[in-house]
Write an enzyme that holds these catalytic residues in place. Structure first.
Site, PDB file in Angstrom:
ATOM      1  N   GLY A 267      14.789 -84.243 -17.911  1.00 57.24           N
ATOM      2  CA  GLY A 267      14.508 -82.866 -18.300  1.00 57.24           C
ATOM      3  C   GLY A 267      14.192 -81.970 -17.118  1.00 57.24           C
ATOM      4  O   GLY A 267      14.299 -82.374 -15.965  1.00 57.24           O
ATOM      5  N   VAL A 268      13.797 -80.742 -17.444  1.00 61.01           N
ATOM      6  CA  VAL A 268      13.479 -79.776 -16.395  1.00 61.01           C
ATOM      7  C   VAL A 268      12.087 -80.044 -15.830  1.00 61.01           C
ATOM      8  O   VAL A 268      11.277 -80.696 -16.468  1.00 61.01           O
ATOM      9  CB  VAL A 268      13.542 -78.333 -16.940  1.00 61.01           C
ATOM     10  CG1 VAL A 268      14.960 -77.958 -17.283  1.00 61.01           C
ATOM     11  CG2 VAL A 268      12.624 -78.146 -18.156  1.00 61.01           C
ATOM     12  N   GLY A 269      11.821 -79.529 -14.636  1.00 62.12           N
ATOM     13  CA  GLY A 269      10.461 -79.545 -14.104  1.00 62.12           C
ATOM     14  C   GLY A 269      10.224 -80.595 -13.034  1.00 62.12           C
ATOM     15  O   GLY A 269      11.088 -81.410 -12.711  1.00 62.12           O
ATOM     16  N   ASN A 270       9.014 -80.504 -12.497  1.00 64.03           N
ATOM     17  CA  ASN A 270       8.673 -81.314 -11.328  1.00 64.03           C
ATOM     18  C   ASN A 270       8.493 -82.791 -11.662  1.00 64.03           C
ATOM     19  O   ASN A 270       8.854 -83.658 -10.888  1.00 64.03           O
ATOM     20  CB  ASN A 270       7.382 -80.771 -10.713  1.00 64.03           C
ATOM     21  CG  ASN A 270       7.615 -79.381 -10.144  1.00 64.03           C
ATOM     22  OD1 ASN A 270       8.491 -79.191  -9.329  1.00 64.03           O
ATOM     23  ND2 ASN A 270       6.838 -78.412 -10.618  1.00 64.03           N
ATOM     24  N   GLU A 292      21.606 -82.661 -18.655  1.00 67.64           N
ATOM     25  CA  GLU A 292      21.882 -81.229 -18.690  1.00 67.64           C
ATOM     26  C   GLU A 292      22.012 -80.651 -17.296  1.00 67.64           C
ATOM     27  O   GLU A 292      22.887 -79.862 -17.016  1.00 67.64           O
ATOM     28  CB  GLU A 292      20.666 -80.572 -19.342  1.00 67.64           C
ATOM     29  CG  GLU A 292      20.937 -79.740 -20.511  1.00 67.64           C
ATOM     30  CD  GLU A 292      19.620 -79.239 -21.055  1.00 67.64           C
ATOM     31  OE1 GLU A 292      19.332 -79.546 -22.205  1.00 67.64           O
ATOM     32  OE2 GLU A 292      18.879 -78.538 -20.343  1.00 67.64           O
ATOM     33  N   ASN A 382       8.491 -71.695 -22.599  1.00 66.71           N
ATOM     34  CA  ASN A 382       9.911 -71.573 -22.233  1.00 66.71           C
ATOM     35  C   ASN A 382      10.815 -71.621 -23.463  1.00 66.71           C
ATOM     36  O   ASN A 382      11.580 -70.709 -23.716  1.00 66.71           O
ATOM     37  CB  ASN A 382      10.327 -72.701 -21.281  1.00 66.71           C
ATOM     38  CG  ASN A 382       9.526 -72.680 -19.993  1.00 66.71           C
ATOM     39  OD1 ASN A 382       9.069 -71.628 -19.564  1.00 66.71           O
ATOM     40  ND2 ASN A 382       9.349 -73.830 -19.384  1.00 66.71           N
ATOM     41  N   GLY A 386      17.127 -78.260 -24.252  1.00 67.13           N
ATOM     42  CA  GLY A 386      17.908 -79.396 -24.735  1.00 67.13           C
ATOM     43  C   GLY A 386      17.040 -80.569 -25.132  1.00 67.13           C
ATOM     44  O   GLY A 386      17.559 -81.637 -25.475  1.00 67.13           O
ATOM     45  N   LYS A 406      -4.641 -77.275 -16.567  1.00 61.97           N
ATOM     46  CA  LYS A 406      -5.627 -76.265 -16.149  1.00 61.97           C
ATOM     47  C   LYS A 406      -6.900 -76.919 -15.612  1.00 61.97           C
ATOM     48  O   LYS A 406      -8.020 -76.709 -16.105  1.00 61.97           O
ATOM     49  CB  LYS A 406      -5.962 -75.313 -17.309  1.00 61.97           C
ATOM     50  CG  LYS A 406      -4.759 -74.573 -17.880  1.00 61.97           C
ATOM     51  CD  LYS A 406      -4.185 -73.553 -16.921  1.00 61.97           C
ATOM     52  CE  LYS A 406      -2.921 -72.898 -17.453  1.00 61.97           C
ATOM     53  NZ  LYS A 406      -1.966 -72.499 -16.414  1.00 61.97           N
TER      54      LYS A 406
HETATM   55  N1  COA Z   1      -1.975 -76.251 -22.733  1.00 61.37           N
HETATM   56  C1  COA Z   1      -1.873 -75.095 -22.047  1.00 61.37           C
HETATM   57  N2  COA Z   1      -1.097 -74.937 -20.951  1.00 61.37           N
HETATM   58  C2  COA Z   1      -0.412 -76.006 -20.547  1.00 61.37           C
HETATM   59  C3  COA Z   1      -0.488 -77.250 -21.182  1.00 61.37           C
HETATM   60  C4  COA Z   1      -1.322 -77.342 -22.327  1.00 61.37           C
HETATM   61  N3  COA Z   1      -1.435 -78.480 -23.002  1.00 61.37           N
HETATM   62  N4  COA Z   1       0.297 -78.115 -20.528  1.00 61.37           N
HETATM   63  C5  COA Z   1       0.872 -77.453 -19.516  1.00 61.37           C
HETATM   64  N5  COA Z   1       0.440 -76.180 -19.524  1.00 61.37           N
HETATM   65  C6  COA Z   1       0.828 -75.118 -18.609  1.00 61.37           C
HETATM   66  C7  COA Z   1       0.629 -75.525 -17.145  1.00 61.37           C
HETATM   67  O1  COA Z   1      -0.705 -75.319 -16.749  1.00 61.37           O
HETATM   68  C8  COA Z   1       1.598 -74.596 -16.473  1.00 61.37           C
HETATM   69  O2  COA Z   1       1.032 -73.308 -16.444  1.00 61.37           O
HETATM   70  P1  COA Z   1       1.235 -72.303 -15.206  1.00 61.37           P
HETATM   71  O3  COA Z   1       2.688 -71.980 -15.210  1.00 61.37           O
HETATM   72  O4  COA Z   1       0.364 -71.146 -15.567  1.00 61.37           O
HETATM   73  O5  COA Z   1       0.784 -73.076 -13.998  1.00 61.37           O
HETATM   74  C9  COA Z   1       2.777 -74.552 -17.446  1.00 61.37           C
HETATM   75  O6  COA Z   1       2.234 -74.916 -18.723  1.00 61.37           O
HETATM   76  C10 COA Z   1       3.906 -75.525 -17.102  1.00 61.37           C
HETATM   77  O7  COA Z   1       3.350 -76.787 -16.952  1.00 61.37           O
HETATM   78  P2  COA Z   1       3.756 -77.818 -15.794  1.00 61.37           P
HETATM   79  O8  COA Z   1       2.707 -78.883 -15.744  1.00 61.37           O
HETATM   80  O9  COA Z   1       4.102 -77.104 -14.538  1.00 61.37           O
HETATM   81  O10 COA Z   1       4.972 -78.525 -16.472  1.00 61.37           O
HETATM   82  P3  COA Z   1       6.509 -78.640 -16.253  1.00 61.37           P
HETATM   83  O11 COA Z   1       7.085 -77.762 -15.199  1.00 61.37           O
HETATM   84  O12 COA Z   1       6.753 -80.099 -16.152  1.00 61.37           O
HETATM   85  O13 COA Z   1       7.027 -78.111 -17.674  1.00 61.37           O
HETATM   86  C11 COA Z   1       7.303 -77.929 -20.023  1.00 61.37           C
HETATM   87  C12 COA Z   1       6.581 -78.650 -18.874  1.00 61.37           C
HETATM   88  C13 COA Z   1       6.975 -78.615 -21.323  1.00 61.37           C
HETATM   89  C14 COA Z   1       6.863 -76.468 -20.081  1.00 61.37           C
HETATM   90  C15 COA Z   1       8.841 -78.015 -19.714  1.00 61.37           C
HETATM   91  O14 COA Z   1       9.199 -79.370 -19.599  1.00 61.37           O
HETATM   92  C16 COA Z   1       9.673 -77.376 -20.800  1.00 61.37           C
HETATM   93  O15 COA Z   1       9.890 -76.179 -20.808  1.00 61.37           O
HETATM   94  N6  COA Z   1      10.150 -78.197 -21.753  1.00 61.37           N
HETATM   95  C17 COA Z   1      10.949 -77.756 -22.888  1.00 61.37           C
HETATM   96  C18 COA Z   1      12.406 -77.717 -22.556  1.00 61.37           C
HETATM   97  C19 COA Z   1      12.928 -79.026 -22.067  1.00 61.37           C
HETATM   98  O16 COA Z   1      12.339 -80.081 -22.239  1.00 61.37           O
HETATM   99  N7  COA Z   1      14.081 -78.973 -21.441  1.00 61.37           N
HETATM  100  C20 COA Z   1      14.739 -80.124 -20.888  1.00 61.37           C
HETATM  101  C21 COA Z   1      15.745 -80.619 -21.816  1.00 61.37           C
HETATM  102  S1  COA Z   1      17.107 -81.287 -21.015  1.00 61.37           S
END
Ligand code: COA
Length: 503
Positions: A267-270, A292, A382, A386, A406
């Protein structure tokens, strides 16, 4: 040499400012773009300027914005900034776009990426008026060489009344040959099996066809894709990757997975990128990917020879890796296949190939339900992207997350998720830096035990155990015990006090 070899298309060369004038208020526009790759760079900026001028005159000017997935500041950012988007689908991750959605200025239809093409064809999202598509070049016979993403481009080109093309010479011309444009998808009852049985199969053409009569403007650009760099690997992401690798190693040992695993989706992200980095050091060889987006970690796996082939719909590369891809596209052309998202995210393919899915989450509950999209139940982050296409149809579906967010004020494992994206029926494995919960074959109460024990942060583990014990008592040990008075009290406490932890 011009990237526009067709004389007929050369006659249509104009400026982004002129092209933008062809887009009218109240219409729907299908833009290319998937993550920060292959989106039009100049027409949306010119359109935003026109919108801003119209708003200054007191006139309305908003459009429906359809894309492959998220884009970049020049598209989502510039149009959202001027309140130019009335409707958005199917996925976004731009901070300004997010603000406008949560402020109620832009309606957001958060649908599975694999549904976005078929729903456009079916007409349930409204008529598509214009397509604005970035391409790498136009051949002498008027075919389009796709750029760094394919996404929904073929759908937009066919469904729209008029098409604006941006020909971006920043994209490597050696991308020609990397794409596999299959156009055999249809709406029911005319669907036929998609003839793809291995991630490396090619079943279509390398270019996109277009009716030249639809092309109303061609713009030449030379602008870089804009993806953010990945965060450096930290201990937490290394630990998460380690737990997943141990799990996969054991699956091979138990004879449930072949030695080279099954096609991987990341998936997306770090964290997802960190998992790929973990695979680089892991024991698996001859890997394949059906996913994807191609991230940096996947390019490293291809370079190392550990991965043989990667199939996706777009690049999601850091600037450093995007430049590397541009310099070496000819080398990667037989190892990477970029397909329409109708195919990369198709449930039929994901199920047939037996994909191992790995996605991020916002929160999971003690029974294994997952929220991927909403912060505290209400605020869109977001979108589902997918993740549903892959999770629901995967052979093994996994979710990865740090156990807190947080700075520890939020537990990623909660009594009840504040929004549901992936239900307990689809979620098989949850992984945090604390450990891994294998939920396969477990009843809800057994799932709760293993999630609390293996995945919760020590700060929240006793609180979750206390909630679960209490819920079992209150619900008289029914199938999925909850105390509905308390199930969302953790979220309420965070909203009131800024932390889920008890003082
Ligand atoms: N409650 C509140 N905020 C939360 C949280 C929670 N339980 N968990 C994470 N966050 C916040 C983080 O603090 C961060 O905030 P910031 O941007 O203000 O710093 C933000 O959400 C993103 O979190 P991060 O830990 O950087 O996660 P990420 O980059 O790994 O992304 C998702 C995690 C879930 C947002 C991301 O995977 C996503 O958009 N998923 C849905 C789409 C997807 O899965 N696509 C791939 C399919 S192929």
């Amino acid at each position: 040499m011009s990237r526009i070899e067709s004389k007929a298309f050369r006659k249509k060369i104009t400026t982004a400012e002129e092209a933008a004038k062809l887009i009218k208020h109240g219409t729907n526009v299908g833009f290319s773009g998937f993550t920060g790759a292959g989106y039009p760079k100049e027409t949306p900026v010119a359109l935003a300027k026109l919108m801003s001028e119209a708003h200054g005159r007191g006139e309305e000017f908003m459009i429906g914005c359809f894309t492959g997935a998220s884009t970049a500041p020049e598209l989502d950012g510039s149009l959202a900034e001027v309140d130019g988007i009335s409707f958005r689908m199917p996925y976004q991750s731009d901070p300004i776009m997010r603000t406008k959605i949560n402020a109620g200025i832009s309606d957001y239809c958060d649908i599975h990426l694999s549904h976005s093409g078929p729903q456009t064809w079916a007409g349930t999202l409204g008529k598509l008026d214009t397509a604005v598509i970035e391409v790498t070049g136009i051949t002498a016979d008027g075919e389009l060489i796709p750029s760094s993403s394919v996404g929904n481009n073929t759908t937009w080109i066919e469904a729209a009344d008029q098409v604006i093309l941006e020909v971006n010479s920043w994209q490597s011309i050696d991308l020609l040959g990397m794409h596999d444009i299959y156009e055999g998808v249809a709406l029911p009852p005319n669907r036929v099996p998609i003839p793809l049985t291995h991630p490396g199969d090619r079943i279509g053409s390398t270019t996109m066809k277009i009716d030249p009569k639809k092309v109303v403007a061609v713009i030449e650009t030379d602008d870089a894709d804009r993806n953010s760099p990945f965060k450096p690997l930290d201990d937490e992401s290394r630990m998460i990757a380690g737990h997943l690798l141990d799990f996969l190693t054991n699956e091979v040992k138990q004879g449930r997975l072949p030695k080279n695993l099954l096609p991987l989706q990341s998936g997306v992200g770090n964290i997802a990128n960190a998992v790929l980095a973990g695979l680089l050091e892991g024991p698996f060889e001859n890997l394949t990917s059906y996913t994807e987006v191609i991230q940096d970690g996947m390019v490293d796996l291809l370079d190392s020879g550990k991965m043989k082939v990667a199939s996706a719909t777009a690049f999601s590369l850091s600037p450093e890796y995007a430049n590397k891809m541009n310099d070496n596209a000819a080398h990667y052309r037989d190892k990477i296949i970029l397909r329409p998202q109708d195919i990369s995210n198709h449930p039929e393919m994901i199920r047939r190939l037996g994909v191992i899915a790995c996605n991020g989450l916002i929160e999971a509950d003690i029974y294994g339900n997952v929220n991927s999209t909403h912060i505290m139940g209400s605020k869109m982050q977001n979108g589902i992207g997918g993740s549903g296409d892959f999770t629901r149809n995967a052979y093994i579906s996994t979710f990865v997350t740090p156990s807190t967010a947080k700075g520890g004020a939020i537990s990623a494992i909660v009594p009840m998720v504040s929004h549901h994206d992936h239900t307990e029926h689809d979620v098989q494995v949850i992984i945090t830096e604390q450990g891994l919960a294998d939920l396969r074959g477990l009843s809800p109460q057994k799932r709760a035990k293993v999630i609390i024990e293996n995945c919760a942060h020590p700060l929240y583990k006793p609180m979750l155990q206390e909630y679960f014990d209490h819920a079992v008592k209150v619900a008289n040990s029914q199938h999925t015990p909850h105390d509905l008075h308390q199930a969302l009290s953790w979220h309420a406490r965070f909203l009131d006090a800024g932390t889920m932890a008890r003082s």
